[in-house]
Scaffold this motif. Structure first.
Motif, short mmCIF file in Angstrom:
data_model
loop_
_atom_site.label_atom_id
_atom_site.label_comp_id
_atom_site.label_asym_id
_atom_site.label_seq_id
_atom_site.Cartn_x
_atom_site.Cartn_y
_atom_site.Cartn_z
N LEU A 208 11.36 -1.65 -5.92
CA LEU A 208 11.52 -0.21 -6.13
C LEU A 208 12.62 0.27 -5.18
O LEU A 208 12.55 0.02 -3.97
CB LEU A 208 10.21 0.51 -5.84
N THR A 210 13.69 2.53 -3.23
CA THR A 210 13.38 3.67 -2.37
C THR A 210 12.87 3.14 -1.04
O THR A 210 12.93 1.93 -0.78
CB THR A 210 12.35 4.60 -3.04
N GLN A 218 9.25 8.74 -4.48
CA GLN A 218 9.35 8.45 -5.92
C GLN A 218 7.96 8.34 -6.54
O GLN A 218 7.57 7.27 -7.03
CB GLN A 218 10.16 7.18 -6.16
N ARG A 220 6.59 9.49 -9.32
CA ARG A 220 6.53 9.18 -10.76
C ARG A 220 6.86 7.72 -11.02
O ARG A 220 6.16 7.04 -11.78
CB ARG A 220 7.49 10.08 -11.54
N GLU A 221 7.91 7.23 -10.37
CA GLU A 221 8.31 5.83 -10.55
C GLU A 221 7.23 4.88 -10.04
O GLU A 221 6.96 3.84 -10.65
CB GLU A 221 9.63 5.57 -9.84
N GLN A 224 4.42 4.77 -12.51
CA GLN A 224 4.81 3.96 -13.68
C GLN A 224 4.63 2.48 -13.41
O GLN A 224 4.21 1.72 -14.29
CB GLN A 224 6.26 4.28 -14.07
#
Length: 232
Positions: A208, A210, A218, A220-221, A224
């Motif tokens: 990821l 970030t 993040q 939302r990511e 997901q």
């Protein structure tokens, strides 16, 4: 439907997942953020590492949760990894979010230079707690000033015993179905102990882009990725 049990890292409580929870619930899943003993609204409660393990097991058993995805971030990967093997067939998967992982007989401090001497000294100097860190500690991790202020404002000193007590594992951690989420701004490569676990057929790596606190930077990511893993 699965049940996500979310455990944030050092100094944080269940509140740290506030922006992740709605995405998981909107997808039809159960979501159960946990505050570990001694932190946030449980501040002042005596807490060692095995108490933190029991906090997580109790959440699962008290609510009679099944198809559980245990999520551990940062420090909390250590108690989450131990709780995962103790909930038996209730477990669907473990997700380690840029986290430490437990090694039988070793503590969180064990991975630090000199066996965690500096960490232990800091705990001793601060009444048995790992103290708070300044806002500058969170620089370079993909966080806005507002997000950093939320983290700093909501953090509580972390119970030191949970960082120095050894983990207790009954079987190899590599046997558990697990996903490791590596946050790239915190370092591009997993630690050596994680890299070894990733050689297991039961483990998978996800990256990821970030920093170390993705539930803020993040959400939302991150949600997901949780949902994608739950669908495997």
């Amino acid at each position: 439907m699965v049940n996500f049990v979310l455990v944030a890292g050092a100094r944080l409580g269940a509140w740290a997942w506030d922006e992740v929870v709605p995405y998981l619930r909107a997808a039809g899943h159960g979501v159960h953020p946990v505050t570990l003993s001694g932190l946030a609204d449980k501040r002042g409660v005596p807490a060692g590492q095995q108490i933190h393990v029991q906090d997580i097991v109790d959440e699962v058993e008290r609510k009679d949760l099944r198809d559980v995805v245990l999520v551990g971030h940062s420090y909390s990967g250590i108690p989450v990894g131990q709780a995962a093997e103790r909930i038996g067939d209730r477990l669907a998967r473990v997700v380690f979010v840029d986290s430490s992982v437990p090694t039988d007989g070793e503590s969180f401090a064990s991975a630090w230079p000199d066996g965690g001497a500096e960490l232990k000294a800091s705990i001793a100097e601060n009444g048995g707690f790992w103290p708070l860190v300044p806002a500058a500690h969170y620089d370079g991790q993909g966080l806005t000033d507002e997000q950093i202020a939320r983290i700093v404002g909501g953090s509580t000193p972390h119970p030191g015993a949970s960082l120095t007590e050894p983990a207790v594992l009954a079987r190899p951690l590599g046997d558990l179905p697990s996903t490791y989420i590596k946050c790239l701004l915190a370092g591009a490569e997993p630690s050596d102990d994680v890299a070894k676990l990733l050689t297991s057929d039961h483990w998978r790596l996800v990256e990821l882009d970030t920093g170390h606190w993705p539930m803020f930077s993040q959400p939302r990511e991150l949600a997901q990725l949780f949902l994608a893993g739950a669908g495997e």
